[in-house]
Design a protein around this motif. Structure first.
Motif, PDB file in Angstrom:
ATOM      1  N   THR A   1       0.821  -1.202   0.000  1.00 13.19           N
ATOM      2  CA  THR A   1       0.000   0.000   0.000  1.00 13.19           C
ATOM      3  C   THR A   1       0.862   1.262   0.000  1.00 13.19           C
ATOM      4  O   THR A   1       2.083   1.197  -0.049  1.00 13.19           O
ATOM      5  N   CYS A   2       0.190   2.408   0.028  1.00 14.50           N
ATOM      6  CA  CYS A   2       0.859   3.706  -0.067  1.00 14.50           C
ATOM      7  C   CYS A   2       1.457   4.112   1.278  1.00 14.50           C
ATOM      8  O   CYS A   2       1.041   3.659   2.330  1.00 14.50           O
ATOM      9  N   MET A   3       2.434   5.016   1.219  1.00 14.03           N
ATOM     10  CA  MET A   3       3.033   5.504   2.462  1.00 14.03           C
ATOM     11  C   MET A   3       2.197   6.607   3.126  1.00 14.03           C
ATOM     12  O   MET A   3       2.553   7.097   4.189  1.00 14.03           O
ATOM     13  N   ASP A   4       1.068   6.980   2.519  1.00 13.79           N
ATOM     14  CA  ASP A   4       0.237   8.064   3.059  1.00 13.79           C
ATOM     15  C   ASP A   4       0.016   7.903   4.571  1.00 13.79           C
ATOM     16  O   ASP A   4      -0.370   6.835   5.047  1.00 13.79           O
ATOM     17  N   ALA A   5       0.234   8.995   5.302  1.00 15.33           N
ATOM     18  CA  ALA A   5       0.195   8.948   6.765  1.00 15.33           C
ATOM     19  C   ALA A   5      -1.189   8.625   7.325  1.00 15.33           C
ATOM     20  O   ALA A   5      -1.315   8.190   8.467  1.00 15.33           O
TER      21      ALA A   5
ATOM     22  N   HIS B   1      -4.594   0.866  -2.988  1.00 16.63           N
ATOM     23  CA  HIS B   1      -4.394   2.298  -3.186  1.00 16.63           C
ATOM     24  C   HIS B   1      -5.435   3.026  -2.336  1.00 16.63           C
ATOM     25  O   HIS B   1      -6.197   2.383  -1.615  1.00 16.63           O
ATOM     26  N   HIS B   2      -5.478   4.340  -2.437  1.00 17.41           N
ATOM     27  CA  HIS B   2      -6.467   5.046  -1.606  1.00 17.41           C
ATOM     28  C   HIS B   2      -6.938   6.323  -2.277  1.00 17.41           C
ATOM     29  O   HIS B   2      -6.279   6.848  -3.186  1.00 17.41           O
ATOM     30  N   THR B   3      -8.077   6.828  -1.804  1.00 20.76           N
ATOM     31  CA  THR B   3      -8.629   8.079  -2.333  1.00 20.76           C
ATOM     32  C   THR B   3      -7.736   9.236  -1.899  1.00 20.76           C
ATOM     33  O   THR B   3      -7.004   9.138  -0.907  1.00 20.76           O
ATOM     34  N   ASP B   4      -7.796  10.328  -2.625  1.00 22.26           N
ATOM     35  CA  ASP B   4      -7.093  11.557  -2.249  1.00 22.26           C
ATOM     36  C   ASP B   4      -5.580  11.326  -2.089  1.00 22.26           C
ATOM     37  O   ASP B   4      -4.943  11.849  -1.181  1.00 22.26           O
ATOM     38  N   CYS B   5      -5.008  10.525  -2.973  1.00 16.53           N
ATOM     39  CA  CYS B   5      -3.580  10.206  -2.858  1.00 16.53           C
ATOM     40  C   CYS B   5      -2.728  11.361  -3.378  1.00 16.53           C
ATOM     41  O   CYS B   5      -3.030  11.956  -4.410  1.00 16.53           O
ATOM     42  N   GLY B   6      -1.666  11.661  -2.673  1.00 19.93           N
ATOM     43  CA  GLY B   6      -0.744  12.716  -3.104  1.00 19.93           C
ATOM     44  C   GLY B   6      -0.143  12.444  -4.472  1.00 19.93           C
ATOM     45  O   GLY B   6       0.240  13.378  -5.195  1.00 19.93           O
ATOM     46  N   MET B   7      -0.076  11.165  -4.844  1.00 17.07           N
ATOM     47  CA  MET B   7       0.503  10.805  -6.133  1.00 17.07           C
ATOM     48  C   MET B   7      -0.383  11.229  -7.300  1.00 17.07           C
ATOM     49  O   MET B   7       0.026  11.155  -8.456  1.00 17.07           O
TER      50      MET B   7
HETATM   51 ZN   LIG Z   1      -1.029   7.706  -1.498  1.00 17.40          ZN
END
Ligand SMILES: [Zn+2]
Length: 191
Positions: free
Chosen positions: A37-41, A86-92
């Protein structure tokens, strides 16, 4: 000592004081699966997927490819199912390769973003090295989950029998939402 460093070390002292018998957990994940998954905090896989120490591999990065970790997870440590989340509102989703290259060309300091996009305010020099990296940005989450699942599914080092699940985590509700096309593409091929 920096305040953050102090907080981390004090949280760790607290954690270690209740460590119990976790020191004897075996290295292979006890529940035999891996999560990429993403590194999003805002994402906490231990909480949203109900993981305890020793349960599963969690591989996190900025949505990039993680074949090396997944292959080790299966080949050496015996995971049998993989989740790509993955996730919504991703910085990527907020930049492209060209934007990142431009920001790094300008300076190495932290940029800011507003409704007009990203802006660099740092004192240069930056570096042109940014153009030699594919920043693997995202324009459509469902499509991106599907592409990642297909890329992992088709990799020659990935066994056909391992199911790969594709999900989007909704940052507003905490729910995991399956991407149907990714589920189909990631299904295990049973011999
Ligand atoms: Zn992300």
């Amino acid at each position: 000592m920096s305040r953050i460093k102090e907080e981390v070390l004090s949280a760790n002292a607290q954690y270690a004081s209740n460590f119990g018998d976790k020191g004897s957990l075996p290295m292979p994940p006890g529940r035999h699966f891996a999560v990429l998954t993403c590194m999003d905090a805002r994402l906490d896989p231990a909480k949203f997927a109900g993981l305890s120490e020793g349960d599963a591999h969690v591989i996190r990065n900025a949505s990039g490819d993680a074949i090396r970790s997944l292959v080790i997870s299966y080949k050496l440590l015996g995971t049998k199912e993989w989740f790509i989340i993955h996730h919504t509102d991703c910085g990527m989703e907020t930049f492209t390769n060209d934007v990142m290259i431009g920001l790094l060309d300008s300076s190495l300091e932290t940029s800011t973003v507003d409704e007009n996009g990203w802006h660099d305010h740092g004192n240069g020099p930056g570096s042109h090295e940014g153009r030699y990296i594919n920043w693997l940005t995202i324009s459509n989450q469902a499509q991106s989950v599907l592409e990642d699942v297909i890329r992992v599914r088709q990799h020659p080092l990935v066994p056909a029998g391992i199911p790969i699940y594709g999900y989007i985590y909704d940052c507003k509700t905490g729910k995991l939402i399956e991407v149907p096309e990714a589920a189909a593409a990631g299904a295990a091929v049973l011999e």
